[in-house]
Design a protein around this motif. Sequence first.
Motif, PDB file in Angstrom:
ATOM      1  N   THR A 109       0.827  -1.213   0.000  1.00 59.86           N
ATOM      2  CA  THR A 109       0.000   0.000   0.000  1.00 59.86           C
ATOM      3  C   THR A 109       0.865   1.269   0.000  1.00 59.86           C
ATOM      4  O   THR A 109       0.400   2.325  -0.410  1.00 59.86           O
ATOM      5  CB  THR A 109      -0.987   0.033   1.194  1.00 59.86           C
ATOM      6  OG1 THR A 109      -0.274  -0.261   2.397  1.00 59.86           O
ATOM      7  CG2 THR A 109      -2.118  -0.955   1.007  1.00 59.86           C
ATOM      8  N   MET A 128      -7.480   6.366  10.487  1.00 58.12           N
ATOM      9  CA  MET A 128      -7.091   5.390   9.464  1.00 58.12           C
ATOM     10  C   MET A 128      -5.844   4.631   9.895  1.00 58.12           C
ATOM     11  O   MET A 128      -5.114   5.086  10.780  1.00 58.12           O
ATOM     12  CB  MET A 128      -6.825   6.167   8.175  1.00 58.12           C
ATOM     13  CG  MET A 128      -6.697   5.373   6.903  1.00 58.12           C
ATOM     14  SD  MET A 128      -8.148   4.451   6.443  1.00 58.12           S
ATOM     15  CE  MET A 128      -8.992   5.554   5.325  1.00 58.12           C
ATOM     16  N   TYR A 129      -5.597   3.496   9.255  1.00 59.27           N
ATOM     17  CA  TYR A 129      -4.370   2.717   9.435  1.00 59.27           C
ATOM     18  C   TYR A 129      -3.183   3.688   9.250  1.00 59.27           C
ATOM     19  O   TYR A 129      -3.024   4.273   8.158  1.00 59.27           O
ATOM     20  CB  TYR A 129      -4.372   1.638   8.358  1.00 59.27           C
ATOM     21  CG  TYR A 129      -3.222   0.658   8.339  1.00 59.27           C
ATOM     22  CD1 TYR A 129      -2.847  -0.060   9.469  1.00 59.27           C
ATOM     23  CD2 TYR A 129      -2.522   0.416   7.153  1.00 59.27           C
ATOM     24  CE1 TYR A 129      -1.809  -0.976   9.416  1.00 59.27           C
ATOM     25  CE2 TYR A 129      -1.489  -0.502   7.097  1.00 59.27           C
ATOM     26  CZ  TYR A 129      -1.140  -1.193   8.234  1.00 59.27           C
ATOM     27  OH  TYR A 129      -0.112  -2.107   8.173  1.00 59.27           O
ATOM     28  N   TYR A 132      -0.403   4.497   6.020  1.00 60.92           N
ATOM     29  CA  TYR A 132      -0.577   5.237   4.761  1.00 60.92           C
ATOM     30  C   TYR A 132       0.152   6.581   4.831  1.00 60.92           C
ATOM     31  O   TYR A 132       0.855   6.973   3.904  1.00 60.92           O
ATOM     32  CB  TYR A 132      -2.056   5.498   4.450  1.00 60.92           C
ATOM     33  CG  TYR A 132      -2.958   4.295   4.476  1.00 60.92           C
ATOM     34  CD1 TYR A 132      -2.519   3.049   4.032  1.00 60.92           C
ATOM     35  CD2 TYR A 132      -4.263   4.393   4.931  1.00 60.92           C
ATOM     36  CE1 TYR A 132      -3.356   1.944   4.065  1.00 60.92           C
ATOM     37  CE2 TYR A 132      -5.109   3.295   4.957  1.00 60.92           C
ATOM     38  CZ  TYR A 132      -4.650   2.080   4.532  1.00 60.92           C
ATOM     39  OH  TYR A 132      -5.477   0.990   4.560  1.00 60.92           O
ATOM     40  N   TYR A 167      -6.612   7.063  -0.418  1.00 58.36           N
ATOM     41  CA  TYR A 167      -6.592   5.797   0.323  1.00 58.36           C
ATOM     42  C   TYR A 167      -7.968   5.556   0.921  1.00 58.36           C
ATOM     43  O   TYR A 167      -8.522   6.430   1.576  1.00 58.36           O
ATOM     44  CB  TYR A 167      -5.583   5.867   1.475  1.00 58.36           C
ATOM     45  CG  TYR A 167      -4.161   5.603   1.062  1.00 58.36           C
ATOM     46  CD1 TYR A 167      -3.700   4.297   0.928  1.00 58.36           C
ATOM     47  CD2 TYR A 167      -3.277   6.653   0.836  1.00 58.36           C
ATOM     48  CE1 TYR A 167      -2.384   4.041   0.556  1.00 58.36           C
ATOM     49  CE2 TYR A 167      -1.960   6.409   0.460  1.00 58.36           C
ATOM     50  CZ  TYR A 167      -1.522   5.100   0.329  1.00 58.36           C
ATOM     51  OH  TYR A 167      -0.228   4.848  -0.041  1.00 58.36           O
ATOM     52  N   CYS A 169      -9.958   2.341   3.191  1.00 59.70           N
ATOM     53  CA  CYS A 169      -9.769   1.049   3.856  1.00 59.70           C
ATOM     54  C   CYS A 169     -11.130   0.525   4.280  1.00 59.70           C
ATOM     55  O   CYS A 169     -11.807   1.144   5.098  1.00 59.70           O
ATOM     56  CB  CYS A 169      -8.865   1.251   5.074  1.00 59.70           C
ATOM     57  SG  CYS A 169      -8.552  -0.263   5.999  1.00 59.70           S
ATOM     58  N   SER A 170     -11.528  -0.595   3.689  1.00 56.24           N
ATOM     59  CA  SER A 170     -12.820  -1.183   4.042  1.00 56.24           C
ATOM     60  C   SER A 170     -12.775  -2.690   3.808  1.00 56.24           C
ATOM     61  O   SER A 170     -12.351  -3.118   2.744  1.00 56.24           O
ATOM     62  CB  SER A 170     -13.929  -0.560   3.195  1.00 56.24           C
ATOM     63  OG  SER A 170     -15.150  -1.211   3.416  1.00 56.24           O
ATOM     64  N   SER A 172     -12.710  -1.552   7.731  1.00 54.49           N
ATOM     65  CA  SER A 172     -11.656  -0.652   8.171  1.00 54.49           C
ATOM     66  C   SER A 172     -10.978  -1.044   9.474  1.00 54.49           C
ATOM     67  O   SER A 172     -11.596  -1.540  10.404  1.00 54.49           O
ATOM     68  CB  SER A 172     -12.227   0.767   8.266  1.00 54.49           C
ATOM     69  OG  SER A 172     -12.442   1.120   9.600  1.00 54.49           O
ATOM     70  N   ASN A 173      -9.687  -0.821   9.492  1.00 49.59           N
ATOM     71  CA  ASN A 173      -8.896  -0.806  10.709  1.00 49.59           C
ATOM     72  C   ASN A 173      -8.595   0.677  10.940  1.00 49.59           C
ATOM     73  O   ASN A 173      -8.016   1.315  10.045  1.00 49.59           O
ATOM     74  CB  ASN A 173      -7.594  -1.589  10.496  1.00 49.59           C
ATOM     75  CG  ASN A 173      -6.663  -1.493  11.684  1.00 49.59           C
ATOM     76  OD1 ASN A 173      -7.063  -1.070  12.755  1.00 49.59           O
ATOM     77  ND2 ASN A 173      -5.417  -1.897  11.483  1.00 49.59           N
ATOM     78  N   TYR A 200      -7.358   0.962  -2.653  1.00 52.14           N
ATOM     79  CA  TYR A 200      -8.401   0.352  -1.821  1.00 52.14           C
ATOM     80  C   TYR A 200      -7.834  -0.820  -1.021  1.00 52.14           C
ATOM     81  O   TYR A 200      -7.537  -1.882  -1.565  1.00 52.14           O
ATOM     82  CB  TYR A 200      -9.535  -0.130  -2.735  1.00 52.14           C
ATOM     83  CG  TYR A 200     -10.777  -0.559  -1.998  1.00 52.14           C
ATOM     84  CD1 TYR A 200     -11.545   0.365  -1.307  1.00 52.14           C
ATOM     85  CD2 TYR A 200     -11.186  -1.886  -1.993  1.00 52.14           C
ATOM     86  CE1 TYR A 200     -12.697  -0.023  -0.638  1.00 52.14           C
ATOM     87  CE2 TYR A 200     -12.340  -2.278  -1.329  1.00 52.14           C
ATOM     88  CZ  TYR A 200     -13.087  -1.329  -0.648  1.00 52.14           C
ATOM     89  OH  TYR A 200     -14.227  -1.711   0.006  1.00 52.14           O
ATOM     90  N   ASP A 201      -7.677  -0.605   0.272  1.00 49.74           N
ATOM     91  CA  ASP A 201      -7.106  -1.620   1.162  1.00 49.74           C
ATOM     92  C   ASP A 201      -8.235  -2.512   1.681  1.00 49.74           C
ATOM     93  O   ASP A 201      -9.055  -2.090   2.500  1.00 49.74           O
ATOM     94  CB  ASP A 201      -6.382  -0.900   2.312  1.00 49.74           C
ATOM     95  CG  ASP A 201      -5.632  -1.866   3.217  1.00 49.74           C
ATOM     96  OD1 ASP A 201      -5.927  -3.076   3.166  1.00 49.74           O
ATOM     97  OD2 ASP A 201      -4.767  -1.404   3.971  1.00 49.74           O
ATOM     98  N   ASN A 202      -8.244  -3.735   1.185  1.00 49.86           N
ATOM     99  CA  ASN A 202      -9.357  -4.659   1.465  1.00 49.86           C
ATOM    100  C   ASN A 202      -8.830  -5.905   2.184  1.00 49.86           C
ATOM    101  O   ASN A 202      -9.280  -7.014   1.925  1.00 49.86           O
ATOM    102  CB  ASN A 202     -10.007  -5.019   0.113  1.00 49.86           C
ATOM    103  CG  ASN A 202     -11.356  -5.689   0.254  1.00 49.86           C
ATOM    104  OD1 ASN A 202     -11.901  -5.815   1.346  1.00 49.86           O
ATOM    105  ND2 ASN A 202     -11.898  -6.150  -0.861  1.00 49.86           N
TER     106      ASN A 202
END
Length: 391
Positions: A109, A128-129, A132, A167, A169-170, A172-173, A200-202
């Motif tokens: 990412t 968000m994480y 990023y 970015y 994230c879903s 989500s963390n 898209y962080d999946n």
Amino acid sequence: MKINQNLIIPNSNNDFEMVTKKILDYKKKNPNRDIISLGIGDVSRPIINPIIKAMHQAVVDLEKVKTFKGYGLYFGDDSLKQKILENEYKTFGFSKEEIYISNGAKTDTTSILELFDINSKILIPSIMYPIYGIGAKCLNRKIKILNITEKNNFVAEPPKEKYDLIYLCSPSNPIGIAYTYEKLLAWVNYAVKNKSIILYDNVYESFISTPTIPHSIYEIPNAKKVVIEFRSFSKKASFTGIRCSYYIIPNDIDANINKIWKKRVMNRFNGADYIVQKGAEAVYSKESQLLLQKNIDYYKANAFYLKDSFDKLGFKVWGGIDAPYLWIKIENGMTSWEWFDFLLQKLNIIVIPGIIFGEEGDKYFRVSSLGNIDEIKIAIERLKKYYEKEI
Ligand code: PLP
């Protein structure tokens, strides 16, 4: 000699390093305390037997001249790519040219930023994480933070201004919620209109259980023109220690995009681990799928128990349905570090202070369902006893 100044992150003290330091300090002073972590972002279920067997076989391969493997393919084993595409992306028509096997979504990412101009305007919703933002900073990229708060239920809405890279994230963390079809549609439409790319962080896809939540953003019309999707075997198959991830760069984004990225990968990466990729292939057997679902169900039962317990204790809770995290409000006026210290010292429970995930997180804490249920139950009992006495 001059050190790369981009790598020098000012010490904000609002990071996981500080969590670890505080725990170690406390343990040193109180060596006999039974400390339970509700914060753990690592998995607790071991790797299932069919995957272990496949990795054993891969080790045996390495001993014989005929089956020995040296350097692999830069972009991943074809057979693993095929399995991922058939099992996870069947309806989207991606070719093996558009998928990359790698060694962790944490790396992927951030590394992907190298595909885009250094002056790209990057939008990072926060909370968000945290990687990023830190990753972008280390690559000397310009970022803009989009605050997401309780008011919009911690779901990022597209802004009016144009950004090149976004970015998302879903599931989500750290909030533990997943974006609905409508919310994703709004983002894809924004990206199409502005010629932006969504990163898209999946990685928590396998935790989605709400039937209306898309498992992939490519379910949204036109997403293939504007989205790079990242997934990982870390949480779905307990690969956090052995490392394997994958991502899709659709040709529809740009005719040359995969040619360009392939050159970059070839020059920077010698391919994912052979043994681990063989283990990853075994994820898709019928037997593995049943066993892995059992692990996910275990974490989901933990999440249900945690959500129910915190609800009953009077906390306001988000998440825990389509992701292994719960995001919980601190109602007593403490900051998230004060609450962390209080729980650690008074009840010997570890949670993650919300400020680590962004300024707006300071009135919240993160709890994870990835731990062991017996320990989770003890922690909840301690909290219950404490609140009974208080009342
Ligand atoms: N993305 C998110 C949102 C995560 O929470 C994590 C790990 O916790 C990662 C990426 C990293 O995944 P990997 O283990 O594949 O590097």
